[in-house]
Design an enzyme around this catalytic site. Structure first.
Site, PDB file in Angstrom:
ATOM      1  N   GLU A   1      -4.413  -2.247  10.648  1.00 53.85           N
ATOM      2  CA  GLU A   1      -5.620  -1.683  10.045  1.00 53.85           C
ATOM      3  C   GLU A   1      -6.314  -2.715   9.142  1.00 53.85           C
ATOM      4  OE1 GLU A   1      -2.641  -0.364  10.189  1.00 53.85           O
ATOM      5  OE2 GLU A   1      -2.679   1.832  10.316  1.00 53.85           O
TER       6      GLU A   1
ATOM      7  N   GLY B   1       6.009  -2.293  -1.082  1.00 53.66           N
ATOM      8  CA  GLY B   1       4.576  -1.990  -0.977  1.00 53.66           C
ATOM      9  C   GLY B   1       4.153  -0.838  -1.878  1.00 53.66           C
ATOM     10  N   ARG B   2       4.929   0.251  -1.861  1.00 54.34           N
ATOM     11  CA  ARG B   2       4.521   1.431  -2.649  1.00 54.34           C
ATOM     12  C   ARG B   2       4.831   1.293  -4.135  1.00 54.34           C
ATOM     13  NH1 ARG B   2       8.162   2.223   1.219  1.00 54.34           N
ATOM     14  NH2 ARG B   2      10.295   2.853   0.732  1.00 54.34           N
TER      15      ARG B   2
ATOM     16  N   HIS C   1      -8.143  28.275  -6.172  1.00 55.12           N
ATOM     17  CA  HIS C   1      -9.051  29.061  -5.337  1.00 55.12           C
ATOM     18  C   HIS C   1      -8.820  28.785  -3.860  1.00 55.12           C
ATOM     19  CE1 HIS C   1     -11.112  30.362  -8.952  1.00 55.12           C
ATOM     20  NE2 HIS C   1     -10.869  29.144  -9.387  1.00 55.12           N
TER      21      HIS C   1
ATOM     22  N   LYS D   1       4.039   1.910  14.651  1.00 53.65           N
ATOM     23  CA  LYS D   1       3.272   0.659  14.794  1.00 53.65           C
ATOM     24  C   LYS D   1       3.528   0.061  16.180  1.00 53.65           C
ATOM     25  CE  LYS D   1       3.397  -0.653   9.907  1.00 53.65           C
ATOM     26  NZ  LYS D   1       3.943  -1.559   8.926  1.00 53.65           N
TER      27      LYS D   1
HETATM   28  O1  F6P Z   1       3.002   2.147   6.191  1.00 51.49           O
HETATM   29  C1  F6P Z   1       4.047   1.246   6.060  1.00 51.49           C
HETATM   30  C2  F6P Z   1       3.726   0.164   5.150  1.00 51.49           C
HETATM   31  O2  F6P Z   1       4.633  -0.830   5.451  1.00 51.49           O
HETATM   32  C3  F6P Z   1       3.802   0.556   3.672  1.00 51.49           C
HETATM   33  O3  F6P Z   1       5.086   0.583   3.182  1.00 51.49           O
HETATM   34  C4  F6P Z   1       2.925  -0.473   3.056  1.00 51.49           C
HETATM   35  O4  F6P Z   1       2.565  -0.118   1.762  1.00 51.49           O
HETATM   36  C5  F6P Z   1       1.773  -0.488   4.034  1.00 51.49           C
HETATM   37  O5  F6P Z   1       2.403  -0.356   5.299  1.00 51.49           O
HETATM   38  C6  F6P Z   1       0.908  -1.703   4.000  1.00 51.49           C
HETATM   39  O6  F6P Z   1       1.632  -2.865   4.278  1.00 51.49           O
HETATM   40  P1  F6P Z   1       1.059  -4.287   3.973  1.00 51.49           P
HETATM   41  O7  F6P Z   1       0.801  -4.406   2.522  1.00 51.49           O
HETATM   42  O8  F6P Z   1       2.106  -5.242   4.464  1.00 51.49           O
HETATM   43  O9  F6P Z   1      -0.228  -4.446   4.754  1.00 51.49           O
END
Ligand code: F6P
Length: 530
Positions: free
Chosen positions: A212, A266-267, A383, A494
């Site tokens: 993406e 990442g999170r 609501h 993916k």
């Molecule tokens: O959705 C999976 C994931 O690997 C997440 O853990 C991560 O935050 C996101 O994709 C984005 O990944 P990246 O920062 O490598 O583009």
């Protein structure tokens, strides 16, 4: 872990839980002085304060015997040692052989211990200053006015949520936008009102391989290069990644690359250079305040005894309902419009971390793990879905979040109504309404909730709140003996998306796919107008 002792503790909890399932049990009765409850002042007993943050957990299925039993589980699971292991930088992400050291990103001591962290902060600061002072110019010499963050998941949700939450602290020196979806309309609608010569793109991708983000980055570069030549890429793109070579290949200059490290999940990454959009929105002081708040919660988590430890208490309560009351979900309802993206952020944090069914040793778990996290801002939810919370058949514990002060100018009375609604919903969920003239009007009550009250929503307090949930997640993973820091399940989607894409582009044989997927591809191709 001593499994037999752990299961003895679980058995004790199982027996203990039965009293809360009895027909005559009333949660509200735990508050009344004429019951046999030993808790004379439940609010005092079951609330915790940490600086400008209060956790009231008194409206839960707990009394003086419950907490010691839950704490027993925490001890048996060796939670204190696991907390130490995280802070010591041990490889707690066992399937990827990595530490999970997001706490280092907000540790002031990192200056000496982890110089790369403070060097990164210094470089972020220099970039923020350059952009805020109008010293960074685009290909035509005009000053940058807009920044577009291209990222998804952890490289989008945290920064987007914080920028929205702290909008009233914005310096307004730049407009910051977020594009995450590969749906081309997301990028197009964002770029519609922007000018290539005054727009800077931040490619936020830990891996620099996320479909993406890369597709959006390529489309953004095409949009730019429609106006000028390829040399402009260097002036209009910066990247935050661990994959420096891929970013360089994209056309980003070395000086515009901000590193990330594999020990930042990442999170859990909004505290790193992934938080650049936050720093660009608030200024570096605001970003450092956010880090300081998170660090304060880190210290609390690291040092407070288990029974006074906010993340631990939240984790134990989640464990309690998931394990013994078959709760399938937790609703997180911020009574603060600015926190409307918080539930989406928490969905990734909690569900990507705790959505596991294999334990750390590789065996199938014999118990429930992560539940579904959902919610929207209150009062709006009242609501729509609150009906199900009050009278539905699902058992859904709720986290209410509110701030004692509003950042809106004026509107004091409206804010008081907002707070009154928040407090009265937890009351209604607990008490219900039994004396009604028809069964349809009976509200059973006995629904537990936590309330997190902030003195005000500011960078420091938000940092505390987010770190609180991060540590709750880690504590739960320890109780469930699962790895909170990997996400192998996401990888399958993916891989399959490339296979399906190949079949759709006639680069692979669609017959290799199942009939349903083939049928969907055929119909979509048939309806396609171009
Ligand atoms: O959705 C999976 C994931 O690997 C997440 O853990 C991560 O935050 C996101 O994709 C984005 O990944 P990246 O920062 O490598 O583009």
């Amino acid at each position: 872990m001593d499994a037999s002792r752990n299961s003895a503790a679980k058995l004790a909890l199982q027996e203990h839980s039965e009293q809360f399932r009895r027909k005559e049990f009333r949660l509200s009765a735990l508050f009344s002085p004429d019951t046999n409850s030993t808790d004379t002042n439940r609010f005092q007993e079951y609330s915790l304060n940490h600086e400008g943050l209060l956790l009231d957990y008194s409206k839960n299925f707990i009394h003086s015997e419950t907490i010691p039993l839950l704490l027993d589980i925490a001890e048996q699971s060796q939670l204190p040692a696991a907390i130490d292991a995280m802070f010591r930088g041990e490889e707690i992400n066992t399937t990827e052989q990595r530490a999970a050291l997001h706490v280092t990103l907000r540790d002031p001591e990192a200056k000496t211990n982890t110089p790369e962290v403070s060097a990164s902060l210094d470089r972020m600061e220099a970039l923020v200053t350059e952009l805020h002072d109008g010293k960074w110019t685009g290909y035509s010499g005009k000053v940058i006015t807009d920044v577009v963050n291209l990222g998804i998941g952890g490289s989008d949700l945290g920064p987007a949520m914080v920028c929205e939450a702290l909008a009233s602290f914005a310096t307004h020196k730049l407009c910051v936008h977020f594009v995450s979806n590969i749906d081309p309309s997301h990028l197009q609608s964002t770029l519609k009102d922007l000018q290539p010569e005054t727009t800077l793109f931040v490619i936020a991708s830990k891996s620099f391989s996320t479909l993406e983000t890369l597709k959006n980055a390529e489309a953004a570069r095409d949009w730019l290069l429609q106006q000028t030549d390829a040399t402009a890429t260097a002036k209009h793109f910066v990247a935050i990644t661990t994959n420096l070579s891929a970013a360089t290949e994209f056309g980003i200059e070395e000086k515009n690359l901000y590193p990330l490290w594999d020990w930042v999940g990442g999170r859990f990454s909004l505290w790193s250079a992934i938080g650049l959009p936050i720093a660009l929105t608030l200024g570096m002081d605001g970003f450092r305040q956010l880090l300081a708040g998170a660090h304060s919660m880190d210290e609390h988590f690291r040092t407070a005894e288990l029974k006074k430890n906010m993340p631990v208490i939240l984790a134990l309560l989640n464990f309690w309902y998931r394990e013994y009351f078959d709760a399938h979900s937790t609703a997180v309802i911020p009574y603060n419009q600015r926190l409307s993206l918080l539930p989406s952020f928490l969905q990734q944090l909690c569900m990507e971390s705790l959505g596991k069914s294999v334990d750390k040793q590789g065996a199938q778990t014999q118990h429930n793990t992560g539940d579904i996290i959902w919610g929207t801002a209150g009062t709006n939810g009242q609501h729509s879905y609150f009906q199900l919370l009050h009278q539905g058949t699902e058992f859904i514990p709720v986290d209410f979040i509110a701030s004692a002060n509003s950042d809106a100018e004026g509107g004091t009375q409206a804010h008081q109504h907002l707070l009154a609604n928040c407090f009265s919903q937890s009351l209604a969920l607990m008490e219900g309404k039994l004396d009604a003239d028809s069964a349809h009007k009976v509200v059973a009550g006995n629904k537990p909730s936590n309330t997190l009250l902030l003195e005000e929503l500011n960078p420091y307090n938000l940092g505390m709140l987010l770190a609180l949930y991060e540590h709750k997640v880690y504590a739960l993973s320890v109780l469930w003996n699962i790895n909170a820091f990997d996400q192998w399940g996401v990888e399958l989607g993916k891989e399959l998306s490339s296979e399906v894409f190949a079949a759709m582009s006639a680069e692979a044989d669609p017959d290799a796919l199942d009939e349903s997927t083939q049928g969907l591809i055929q119909k979509a191709q048939h309806w396609r107008k171009i």
